[in-house]
Design a protein around this motif. Structure first.
Motif, PDB file in Angstrom:
ATOM      1  N   ASN A 477       1.016  -1.072  -0.086  1.00 39.64           N
ATOM      2  CA  ASN A 477      -0.106   0.028  -0.086  1.00 39.64           C
ATOM      3  C   ASN A 477       0.783   1.424  -0.131  1.00 39.64           C
ATOM      4  O   ASN A 477       0.551   2.389  -0.313  1.00 39.64           O
ATOM      5  N   SER A 478       2.090   1.137   0.326  1.00 40.94           N
ATOM      6  CA  SER A 478       2.774   2.314   0.581  1.00 40.94           C
ATOM      7  C   SER A 478       3.667   2.679  -0.752  1.00 40.94           C
ATOM      8  O   SER A 478       4.692   3.455  -0.690  1.00 40.94           O
ATOM      9  N   ARG A 479       3.686   1.877  -1.793  1.00 43.93           N
ATOM     10  CA  ARG A 479       4.346   2.051  -3.063  1.00 43.93           C
ATOM     11  C   ARG A 479       4.311   3.501  -3.719  1.00 43.93           C
ATOM     12  O   ARG A 479       5.004   3.716  -4.345  1.00 43.93           O
ATOM     13  N   ARG A 480       2.862   4.081  -3.415  1.00 41.12           N
ATOM     14  CA  ARG A 480       2.888   5.514  -3.766  1.00 41.12           C
ATOM     15  C   ARG A 480       3.954   6.635  -3.527  1.00 41.12           C
ATOM     16  O   ARG A 480       3.919   7.410  -4.078  1.00 41.12           O
ATOM     17  N   GLU A 481       4.414   6.018  -2.636  1.00 45.33           N
ATOM     18  CA  GLU A 481       5.705   7.057  -1.949  1.00 45.33           C
ATOM     19  C   GLU A 481       6.775   7.048  -2.813  1.00 45.33           C
ATOM     20  O   GLU A 481       7.670   7.857  -2.554  1.00 45.33           O
ATOM     21  N   ARG A 482       6.880   6.261  -4.147  1.00 43.69           N
ATOM     22  CA  ARG A 482       7.717   6.387  -5.055  1.00 43.69           C
ATOM     23  C   ARG A 482       7.537   7.593  -5.863  1.00 43.69           C
ATOM     24  O   ARG A 482       8.235   8.128  -6.607  1.00 43.69           O
ATOM     25  N   GLY A 483       6.324   8.203  -5.695  1.00 51.06           N
ATOM     26  CA  GLY A 483       5.840   9.200  -6.707  1.00 51.06           C
ATOM     27  C   GLY A 483       4.917   8.732  -7.829  1.00 51.06           C
ATOM     28  O   GLY A 483       5.146   7.664  -8.123  1.00 51.06           O
ATOM     29  N   ARG A 484       4.227   9.674  -8.452  1.00 52.10           N
ATOM     30  CA  ARG A 484       3.321   9.365  -9.500  1.00 52.10           C
ATOM     31  C   ARG A 484       3.978   8.683 -10.603  1.00 52.10           C
ATOM     32  O   ARG A 484       3.298   7.763 -11.092  1.00 52.10           O
ATOM     33  N   ARG A 485       5.069   9.332 -10.743  1.00 49.39           N
ATOM     34  CA  ARG A 485       5.563   8.759 -12.235  1.00 49.39           C
ATOM     35  C   ARG A 485       6.116   7.321 -12.126  1.00 49.39           C
ATOM     36  O   ARG A 485       6.272   6.387 -13.144  1.00 49.39           O
ATOM     37  N   MET A 486       6.595   6.851 -10.872  1.00 46.54           N
ATOM     38  CA  MET A 486       7.155   5.700 -10.833  1.00 46.54           C
ATOM     39  C   MET A 486       6.353   4.540 -10.137  1.00 46.54           C
ATOM     40  O   MET A 486       6.585   3.434 -10.467  1.00 46.54           O
ATOM     41  N   VAL A 487       5.311   4.817  -9.411  1.00 42.61           N
ATOM     42  CA  VAL A 487       4.395   4.050  -8.867  1.00 42.61           C
ATOM     43  C   VAL A 487       3.756   3.076  -9.856  1.00 42.61           C
ATOM     44  O   VAL A 487       3.382   1.727  -9.564  1.00 42.61           O
ATOM     45  N   THR A 488       3.260   3.685 -11.249  1.00 47.01           N
ATOM     46  CA  THR A 488       2.392   2.853 -11.910  1.00 47.01           C
ATOM     47  C   THR A 488       3.326   1.567 -12.545  1.00 47.01           C
ATOM     48  O   THR A 488       2.750   0.425 -12.958  1.00 47.01           O
ATOM     49  N   SER A 489       4.678   1.531 -12.388  1.00 50.72           N
ATOM     50  CA  SER A 489       5.396   0.366 -12.817  1.00 50.72           C
ATOM     51  C   SER A 489       5.911  -0.395 -11.919  1.00 50.72           C
ATOM     52  O   SER A 489       6.767  -1.376 -12.154  1.00 50.72           O
ATOM     53  N   ALA A 490       5.655  -0.049 -10.634  1.00 48.63           N
ATOM     54  CA  ALA A 490       6.028  -0.880  -9.502  1.00 48.63           C
ATOM     55  C   ALA A 490       5.115  -2.188  -9.438  1.00 48.63           C
ATOM     56  O   ALA A 490       4.038  -2.230  -9.595  1.00 48.63           O
ATOM     57  N   ALA A 491       5.824  -3.287  -9.395  1.00 45.74           N
ATOM     58  CA  ALA A 491       5.291  -4.664  -9.075  1.00 45.74           C
ATOM     59  C   ALA A 491       5.054  -4.927  -7.734  1.00 45.74           C
ATOM     60  O   ALA A 491       5.641  -4.447  -6.625  1.00 45.74           O
ATOM     61  N   SER A 492       3.663  -5.757  -7.468  1.00 42.32           N
ATOM     62  CA  SER A 492       3.479  -5.932  -6.009  1.00 42.32           C
ATOM     63  C   SER A 492       4.412  -7.116  -5.484  1.00 42.32           C
ATOM     64  O   SER A 492       4.744  -7.802  -6.357  1.00 42.32           O
ATOM     65  N   SER A 493       4.548  -7.267  -4.063  1.00 41.39           N
ATOM     66  CA  SER A 493       5.253  -8.130  -3.424  1.00 41.39           C
ATOM     67  C   SER A 493       4.436  -9.898  -3.514  1.00 41.39           C
ATOM     68  O   SER A 493       3.489  -9.432  -3.622  1.00 41.39           O
ATOM     69  N   PRO A 494       5.444 -10.684  -3.562  1.00 43.50           N
ATOM     70  CA  PRO A 494       4.606 -11.919  -3.802  1.00 43.50           C
ATOM     71  C   PRO A 494       3.663 -12.236  -2.391  1.00 43.50           C
ATOM     72  O   PRO A 494       2.651 -12.852  -2.689  1.00 43.50           O
ATOM     73  N   ASP A 495       4.073 -11.509  -1.412  1.00 45.23           N
ATOM     74  CA  ASP A 495       3.117 -11.577  -0.266  1.00 45.23           C
ATOM     75  C   ASP A 495       1.711 -10.755  -0.515  1.00 45.23           C
ATOM     76  O   ASP A 495       0.909 -11.027   0.230  1.00 45.23           O
ATOM     77  N   ALA A 496       1.906 -10.001  -1.296  1.00 44.87           N
ATOM     78  CA  ALA A 496       0.685  -9.010  -1.402  1.00 44.87           C
ATOM     79  C   ALA A 496       0.076  -9.255  -2.739  1.00 44.87           C
ATOM     80  O   ALA A 496      -1.042  -8.380  -2.994  1.00 44.87           O
ATOM     81  N   LEU A 497       0.355 -10.232  -3.397  1.00 48.61           N
ATOM     82  CA  LEU A 497      -0.230 -10.578  -5.068  1.00 48.61           C
ATOM     83  C   LEU A 497      -1.821 -10.606  -4.555  1.00 48.61           C
ATOM     84  O   LEU A 497      -2.297 -10.430  -5.817  1.00 48.61           O
ATOM     85  N   SER A 498      -2.373 -11.144  -3.502  1.00 43.69           N
ATOM     86  CA  SER A 498      -3.733 -11.209  -3.362  1.00 43.69           C
ATOM     87  C   SER A 498      -4.444 -10.313  -3.042  1.00 43.69           C
ATOM     88  O   SER A 498      -5.689 -10.422  -2.841  1.00 43.69           O
ATOM     89  N   HIS A 499      -3.631  -8.945  -2.827  1.00 43.30           N
ATOM     90  CA  HIS A 499      -4.522  -7.860  -2.418  1.00 43.30           C
ATOM     91  C   HIS A 499      -4.511  -6.958  -3.697  1.00 43.30           C
ATOM     92  O   HIS A 499      -3.971  -7.084  -4.584  1.00 43.30           O
ATOM     93  N   PRO A 500      -5.564  -6.080  -3.370  1.00 44.45           N
ATOM     94  CA  PRO A 500      -5.763  -4.982  -4.687  1.00 44.45           C
ATOM     95  C   PRO A 500      -4.894  -4.122  -4.607  1.00 44.45           C
ATOM     96  O   PRO A 500      -3.988  -3.857  -3.787  1.00 44.45           O
ATOM     97  N   PRO A 501      -4.457  -3.675  -6.151  1.00 37.81           N
ATOM     98  CA  PRO A 501      -3.611  -2.880  -6.451  1.00 37.81           C
ATOM     99  C   PRO A 501      -3.637  -1.683  -5.805  1.00 37.81           C
ATOM    100  O   PRO A 501      -4.683  -1.113  -5.660  1.00 37.81           O
TER     101      PRO A 501
END
Length: 504
Positions: A477-501
């Motif tokens: 959920n904190s991947r947005r702290e990368r900033g708007r330009r980078m967060v869209t390309s961030a992949a979810s962790s294996p532990d979090a794949l079952s959670h909503p993006p």
């Protein structure tokens, strides 16, 4: 037992069931109800802690207080909470914010009642010392909001709850002279009226504690004790919570910088009414009205800091949060310097209001960063930072406002210089997954991800037992702290794949 589905909540939620929206005028359980209970109870503690300063001109004549006695009592009122705030952080991590907060409020309420019995400078100092412990409820307030609201709105929630709670420091400048005047007009002599007046904040504080216990909830899915019994929340070990908190240098830097935004606010709450009363020869009510404007700015200034933190975080990530914190706090320091230099009443009021806005906004901006320092030791980091605020208040009052070494205007000027200097270490805060003010994140090929950072607080054995799941969700959920330009390309962790993006 499966956790309740997101649709059971009145507010939209993320994978941790933290609210992703903040609706100020809602009282929906559990998110917004926790918000309102937290700020009201903290507000009550602030009113109690600073109930004495607006009545100092009366109290000092009754108890024969010297300038040194008044200064020592002001220091005592904020020094007790230094260690109480650190302890409160650990208590929140282990027992939950609801019980931790209510317990402290009830333990300190008797001291507020006993203010009516004070008969000497020593008793006045001791009572203010014990009442000041209640300010540690700030930590439970920030922990509670960080547990209820998602990273995209946590700065807003923390800023609003902390700011409206701090509002008590300004409101009491109006409340206590008003209550005193009513009691005096009903026939009580002034040396009796101020004593009776303390029953009002004491009763308010007591009732707020019962409200927290009866109507509050620790986490979106329930209270700590219930979740631990059901196996939905592992019971953590104090030693490991302590270790991961005290070894994270970012928490210590934030404690230092917070000492010169919130610590300065506490200092001003203690001195500003007497400053205007003595320097500009005002009456008690007028001095209280002017002093109240400093604290009352919390109605919007600290919440504004939290909202700005979330806004720049959404666009520029953590680096934006850090830059904004440094800039706002530095401007506040410059205005503090000016406040000590101006000599007219009108100019002093205008500069003080500007100073209060930037000082309190910096407080909100600080707690827009704190929730990201540690997931496992969130309470302790919050306590360290909050305790730093009280340390700053104690040191500032000891150095600049104790006795007659400096005039109050000179002390205010020197305090502004301290604010500017103590804001500089913000540049040293570095998150390997996000970067710092001057450096970007580690290179993509060999750098850390959010999962690497937050899961490093858990051993391999603990991860095998699944204790890290909440941290994995928070990392996602904190991947947005990368900033708007980078967060869209961030992949979810294996532990979090079952959670909503994450939606940005």
């Amino acid at each position: 037992m499966d956790p309740p589905p997101p649709q059971n909540f009145a507010l939209p939620v993320d994978s941790e069931h933290k609210a992703t929206a903040f609706r100020l005028f809602s009282t929906a359980k559990p998110h917004m109800r926790a918000f309102h209970l937290s700020w009201v109870s903290f507000f009550a503690c602030f009113v109690s802690t600073f109930a004495a300063p607006p009545l100092i001109p009366i109290i000092r004549d009754d108890l024969n207080l010297t300038a040194t006695d008044i200064g020592n009592a002001g220091i005592a009122s904020v020094s007790g909470a230094v260690f109480a705030r650190v302890a409160m952080g650990s208590a929140c991590d282990l027992f939950g914010p609801r019980l931790a907060s209510a317990s402290l409020i009830l333990l300190t309420a008797p001291a507020v009642f006993c203010m009516s019995l004070g008969s000497s400078p020593a008793s006045f100092l001791v009572l203010r010392f014990f009442i000041g412990f209640s300010l540690a409820t700030f930590v439970s307030t920030q922990y509670w909001m960080s547990s209820m609201f998602s990273p995209n709105v946590v700065g807003t929630a923390n800023g609003m709850a902390g700011g409206w709670g701090n509002l008590g420091g300004g409101a009491t400048q109006l409340i206590m002279p008003f209550v005193f005047a009513i009691i005096r007009d009903l026939g009580a002599i002034k040396f009796t009226a101020w004593r009776i007046a303390f029953f009002v904040p004491a009763l308010f504080q007591t009732l707020s504690a019962f409200a927290v216990v009866l109507f509050g909830q620790d986490m979106p899915d329930g209270n700590f004790e219930e979740l631990e019994k059901e196996g939905d929340k592992p019971k953590d070990e104090f030693s490991k919570v302590l270790y991961h908190g005290v070894t994270n240098y970012r928490g210590w830097i934030l404690a230092l910088t917070y000492g010169y935004c919130f610590g300065v606010e506490l200092t001003i709450d203690n001195i500003i009414a007497e400053y205007f009363y003595d320097r500009f020869d005002l009456n008690l009510h007028t001095a209280g009205m002017i002093a109240a404007s400093f604290g009352l700015a919390n109605l919007f200034s600290r919440p504004m800091g939290g909202m700005i933190s979330d806004a720049v975080g959404k666009r520029f990530g953590m680096r934006g949060r850090l830059w904004t914190l440094w800039a706002v706090q530095t401007i506040g320091g410059a205005l503090c310097v000016i406040l000590g230099r101006v000599g007219s009443l009108g100019a002093s009021i205008v500069v003080m209001i500007g100073f209060s806005i930037f000082c309190q906004a910096a407080c909100g901006l600080t707690f827009g960063v704190v929730p990201f320092v540690s997931r496992r030791s969130l309470g302790l980091i919050s306590g360290m930072t909050g305790g730093g605020g009280n340390v700053g208040a104690v040191l500032t009052q000891l150095i600049f406002f104790k006795g007659s070494r400096y005039s109050k205007e000179t002390g205010i000027t020197l305090m502004g210089i301290m604010i500017i200097c103590c804001s500089l270490p913000i540049a040293l805060i570095y998150f390997p997954q996000w970067g710092s003010m001057f450096c970007g994140p580690s290179s993509a090929g060999k750098g850390w991800t959010e999962e690497d950072y937050y899961l490093s607080e858990w051993s391999s054995k603990e991860q095998e037992s699944g204790f890290h799941q909440a941290s994995a969700k928070f990392a996602d959920n904190s991947r947005r702290e990368r900033g708007r330009r980078m967060v869209t390309s961030a992949a979810s962790s294996p532990d979090a794949l079952s959670h909503p993006p994450v939606q940005v």
